[in-house]
Design an enzyme around this catalytic site. Structure first.
Site, PDB file in Angstrom:
ATOM      1  N   ASP A  63       0.825  -1.206   0.000  1.00 15.05           N
ATOM      2  CA  ASP A  63       0.000   0.000   0.000  1.00 15.05           C
ATOM      3  C   ASP A  63       0.860   1.257   0.000  1.00 15.05           C
ATOM      4  O   ASP A  63       0.505   2.261  -0.622  1.00 15.05           O
ATOM      5  CB  ASP A  63      -0.916   0.002   1.226  1.00 15.05           C
ATOM      6  CG  ASP A  63      -2.068  -0.980   1.096  1.00 15.05           C
ATOM      7  OD1 ASP A  63      -2.306  -1.482  -0.018  1.00 15.05           O
ATOM      8  OD2 ASP A  63      -2.724  -1.260   2.117  1.00 15.05           O
ATOM      9  N   TYR A 181      -3.453   4.357   9.733  1.00 14.22           N
ATOM     10  CA  TYR A 181      -2.963   4.900  10.998  1.00 14.22           C
ATOM     11  C   TYR A 181      -4.115   5.300  11.916  1.00 14.22           C
ATOM     12  O   TYR A 181      -4.099   5.045  13.126  1.00 14.22           O
ATOM     13  CB  TYR A 181      -2.064   6.095  10.686  1.00 14.22           C
ATOM     14  CG  TYR A 181      -1.208   6.607  11.829  1.00 14.22           C
ATOM     15  CD1 TYR A 181      -1.073   5.912  13.028  1.00 14.22           C
ATOM     16  CD2 TYR A 181      -0.518   7.806  11.686  1.00 14.22           C
ATOM     17  CE1 TYR A 181      -0.276   6.384  14.049  1.00 14.22           C
ATOM     18  CE2 TYR A 181       0.295   8.295  12.706  1.00 14.22           C
ATOM     19  CZ  TYR A 181       0.409   7.578  13.889  1.00 14.22           C
ATOM     20  OH  TYR A 181       1.207   8.061  14.894  1.00 14.22           O
TER      21      TYR A 181
END
Length: 289
Positions: A63, A181
């Site tokens: 990614d 995140y």
């Protein structure tokens, strides 16, 4: 068809994959354009990415490689095909084993496009002038440089002061970045297509602060509180960053362009969520009658 190639050299099998691509491309009418860092991986010299208007971009890695490729394209809404050479690959669509049929589908136009929201973040100085602007696909984060320490910032959303945040950092994420995140910091998953941004504190130092979901049309300004503005960093997709000096602020809004991800097959977002994030996986539990 003009196709750009971006890759992560840290993957040991990248050379073999690119050599296979170089052999498979001509028969399909594909002209390859490479990022400079991959020059030594090809058996012949290839033109660089900016040498032509690309029809598509292929990224080889995980990614993070796809995110870097999207930033290299800037505001160009060029379709991106992610080939996963790593583990999770939540944003990627193809593996090394399915590369050839993916190339056939790419040339034939047998694919769908997911148009993902991106962020534009400007760093403003004490006089309100923007000294730096960058884009992010996943998130913009404000945090301490070096060792992990608490930061204190004021957050303004659409001109209204939300209040002070005391935390290890603060993340502004897109729906795409809500599974990255922000999710690890306790933020919600936002389905792509929802026009929103997520404001997530990292390890908040008070129970009164929780993640916020706001309309994508809003503008978010993060201002360090006086006395707490030393050694601050602003990171973009966790890959590039900038210092944040005392008196400066970060102004985040929706970017004017979209990131266009190629999707092959019929698997949707929730299918990828089950497969990649093991959502709802009860395989380790004993089922009792």
């Amino acid at each position: 068809m003009k196709v750009g190639v971006v890759g992560n050299p840290r993957y040991g099998d990248l050379r073999g994959v690119l050599q296979h691509l170089a052999l498979a491309a001509p028969d399909r009418g594909i002209a390859l354009y490479s990022e400079p860092r991959l020059a030594s991986f090809w058996s012949r010299e290839l033109p660089e990415l900016d040498a032509a208007r690309l029809d598509a971009l292929i990224t080889f890695g995980g990614d993070g490689t796809l995110l870097r490729g999207a930033r290299l394209l800037g505001a160009q809404e060029i379709p991106i095909l992610g080939v996963n050479l790593g583990r999770v690959g939540f944003l990627t669509s193809v593996t090394r084993d399915t590369l050839d049929p993916a190339l056939d589908a790419l040339v034939a136009g047998r694919y769908m496009i997911e148009r993902r929201q991106a962020l534009r973040a400007g760093i403003r100085d004490a006089e309100g002038e923007t000294r730096s602007t960058q884009m992010a696909v996943n998130d913009v984060a404000v945090h301490k440089g070096g060792v992990a320490r608490v930061i204190r910032v004021n957050v303004h959303i659409q001109g209204e002061n939300v209040g002070p945040y005391s935390a290890d950092g603060i993340i502004v994420a897109t729906p795409t970045g809500s599974t990255a995140y922000s999710l690890s910091a306790g933020g919600p998953i936002v389905v792509p297509g929802v026009e929103a941004m997520v404001v997530t504190p990292i390890a908040a130092h008070t129970l009164a602060v929780r993640p916020l979901v706001v309309p994508a049309s809003y503008r978010i300004v993060i201002e360090p509180i006086a006395g707490w503005a030393d050694d601050l960093l602003v990171s973009f997709d966790g890959q590039t960053g900038s210092t944040l000096a005392p008196g400066e602020s970060v102004d985040v809004c929706r970017a004017d362009h979209r990131v266009c991800l190629i999707r092959l097959g019929e698997e949707g977002f929730f299918g990828r969520m089950r497969q990649k994030l093991h959502w709802g996986d009860l395989s380790g539990r004993e089922i009792k009658e």
